[in-house]
Design a protein around this motif. Structure first.
Motif, short mmCIF file in Angstrom:
data_model
loop_
_atom_site.label_atom_id
_atom_site.label_comp_id
_atom_site.label_asym_id
_atom_site.label_seq_id
_atom_site.Cartn_x
_atom_site.Cartn_y
_atom_site.Cartn_z
N MET A 176 0.84 -1.21 0.00
CA MET A 176 0.00 0.00 0.00
C MET A 176 0.87 1.26 0.00
O MET A 176 0.52 2.25 -0.64
N GLN A 177 2.00 1.20 0.68
CA GLN A 177 2.90 2.36 0.68
C GLN A 177 3.47 2.59 -0.72
O GLN A 177 3.48 3.72 -1.21
N LEU A 178 3.94 1.52 -1.37
CA LEU A 178 4.44 1.66 -2.74
C LEU A 178 3.38 2.27 -3.65
O LEU A 178 3.63 3.22 -4.38
N TYR A 179 2.19 1.70 -3.59
CA TYR A 179 1.11 2.17 -4.46
C TYR A 179 0.67 3.58 -4.10
O TYR A 179 0.33 4.39 -4.97
N GLY A 180 0.67 3.91 -2.81
CA GLY A 180 0.31 5.26 -2.39
C GLY A 180 1.26 6.30 -2.96
O GLY A 180 0.84 7.36 -3.43
N VAL A 181 2.54 5.99 -2.94
CA VAL A 181 3.53 6.91 -3.50
C VAL A 181 3.32 7.05 -5.01
O VAL A 181 3.34 8.16 -5.55
N ILE A 182 3.10 5.93 -5.69
CA ILE A 182 2.91 5.98 -7.15
C ILE A 182 1.64 6.76 -7.49
O ILE A 182 1.66 7.64 -8.38
N PHE A 183 0.53 6.51 -6.79
CA PHE A 183 -0.70 7.25 -7.05
C PHE A 183 -0.50 8.74 -6.82
O PHE A 183 -0.95 9.57 -7.61
N SER A 184 0.18 9.09 -5.74
CA SER A 184 0.44 10.51 -5.45
C SER A 184 1.28 11.15 -6.53
O SER A 184 1.02 12.28 -6.96
N TRP A 185 2.29 10.44 -7.00
CA TRP A 185 3.19 10.96 -8.04
C TRP A 185 2.46 11.21 -9.35
O TRP A 185 2.65 12.24 -9.99
N VAL A 186 1.60 10.29 -9.76
CA VAL A 186 0.93 10.50 -11.04
C VAL A 186 -0.11 11.62 -10.96
O VAL A 186 -0.46 12.21 -11.97
N MET A 187 -0.58 11.93 -9.75
CA MET A 187 -1.50 13.05 -9.59
C MET A 187 -0.77 14.37 -9.43
O MET A 187 -1.31 15.42 -9.75
N ASN A 188 0.46 14.31 -8.93
CA ASN A 188 1.23 15.52 -8.69
C ASN A 188 2.69 15.24 -9.03
O ASN A 188 3.44 14.69 -8.23
N LYS A 189 3.08 15.63 -10.24
CA LYS A 189 4.43 15.33 -10.73
C LYS A 189 5.54 15.96 -9.90
O LYS A 189 6.70 15.60 -10.05
N SER A 190 5.21 16.91 -9.04
CA SER A 190 6.26 17.53 -8.23
C SER A 190 6.74 16.61 -7.10
O SER A 190 7.77 16.85 -6.50
N ILE A 191 5.99 15.55 -6.84
CA ILE A 191 6.41 14.57 -5.83
C ILE A 191 7.53 13.73 -6.42
O ILE A 191 7.44 13.26 -7.55
N ASP A 192 8.57 13.55 -5.64
CA ASP A 192 9.68 12.68 -6.06
C ASP A 192 9.41 11.30 -5.47
O ASP A 192 9.56 11.10 -4.25
N PRO A 193 9.01 10.33 -6.29
CA PRO A 193 8.64 9.02 -5.73
C PRO A 193 9.80 8.29 -5.05
O PRO A 193 9.59 7.60 -4.06
N GLN A 194 11.00 8.48 -5.55
CA GLN A 194 12.15 7.82 -4.94
C GLN A 194 12.44 8.40 -3.56
O GLN A 194 12.71 7.66 -2.61
N LYS A 195 12.36 9.71 -3.45
CA LYS A 195 12.61 10.34 -2.16
C LYS A 195 11.50 9.97 -1.16
O LYS A 195 11.77 9.70 0.01
N ALA A 196 10.27 9.91 -1.65
CA ALA A 196 9.15 9.55 -0.77
C ALA A 196 9.32 8.15 -0.20
O ALA A 196 9.09 7.92 0.99
N ILE A 197 9.74 7.20 -1.03
CA ILE A 197 9.89 5.83 -0.52
C ILE A 197 11.12 5.73 0.36
O ILE A 197 11.13 4.98 1.34
N GLN A 198 12.17 6.51 0.08
CA GLN A 198 13.34 6.52 0.95
C GLN A 198 12.98 7.04 2.34
O GLN A 198 13.44 6.51 3.35
N ASN A 199 12.16 8.09 2.38
CA ASN A 199 11.71 8.63 3.67
C ASN A 199 10.91 7.59 4.46
O ASN A 199 11.08 7.44 5.66
#
Length: 197
Positions: free
Chosen positions: A157-180
């Motif tokens: 769910m965390q992986l998918y949450g980051v991906i969903f957030s990223w595709v809705m808002n390109k300013s999110i860095d998915p790699q940094k979000a998962i690292q955090n």
């Protein structure tokens, strides 16, 4: 391999490569079977010999993109902590996703949102995360009583949450979000199940 088998393999590869490129250029929603067959030089009816529907080609592409990462599940490092092994898998998963690009991620999300078979993307990815946890148990890094399904669900769910957030808002860095997430929450999640060394 017979000549017929070689031709079938070549045709399938052409369809996959054309679909992958078109999705990057146009986005999943703007690519149709006819576009894929035209770009690959294959008759439209031939497409359906390989993929019953357009969504099935997305599943195949997804498995290809993640095949090397998933092959490494059986080669986890005994020198890393369980949290480090899990974090490495999640970081590599997100690196592959980010490298594939936001348009491919949008296609994968559509594939996930409308499951097409028992082998849909969520089931596939959840299964791979579960496999990782099972390997950690088999390597003696996690207790046998580790609730694999619950932890795999949280991680997926965390992986998918980051991906969903990223595709809705390109300013999110998915790699940094998962690292955090990995830096702050993976260790506490599995701490009760880490074996005493």
């Amino acid at each position: 391999m017979t000549k017929r088998d070689e031709n079938a393999k070549t045709t399938r590869r052409k369809l996959l490569d054309a679909a992958d490129q078109l999705i990057v250029e146009r986005g999943y929603e703007n690519v149709f079977v006819e576009d894929i067959t035209t770009a690959s030089g294959v008759a439209k009816g031939t497409f359906y010999n390989y993929f019953p529907k357009k969504e099935d080609i997305i599943g195949e592409l997804e498995r290809e993109h993640f095949s090397q990462l998933n092959a490494q599940i059986n080669e986890i490092s005994d020198e890393l902590t369980p949290a480090a092994n899990i974090s490495a898998y999640l970081a590599n998963f997100m690196q592959i996703t980010a490298k594939a690009g936001v348009e491919r991620a949008r296609g994968w999300i559509r594939f996930v949102a409308v499951p097409n078979s028992p082998d849909d993307k969520w089931t596939y990815d959840f299964g791979k995360v579960s496999d990782l946890l099972i390997q950690l148990i088999q390597h003696g890094q996690l207790e046998k009583e580790t609730p694999v399904e619950m932890i795999a669900q949280v991680l997926s769910m965390q992986l998918y949450g980051v991906i969903f957030s990223w595709v809705m808002n390109k300013s999110i860095d998915p790699q940094k979000a998962i690292q955090n997430f990995c830096a702050t929450l993976v260790e506490p999640l599995i701490q009760p199940y880490i074996t005493a060394v």
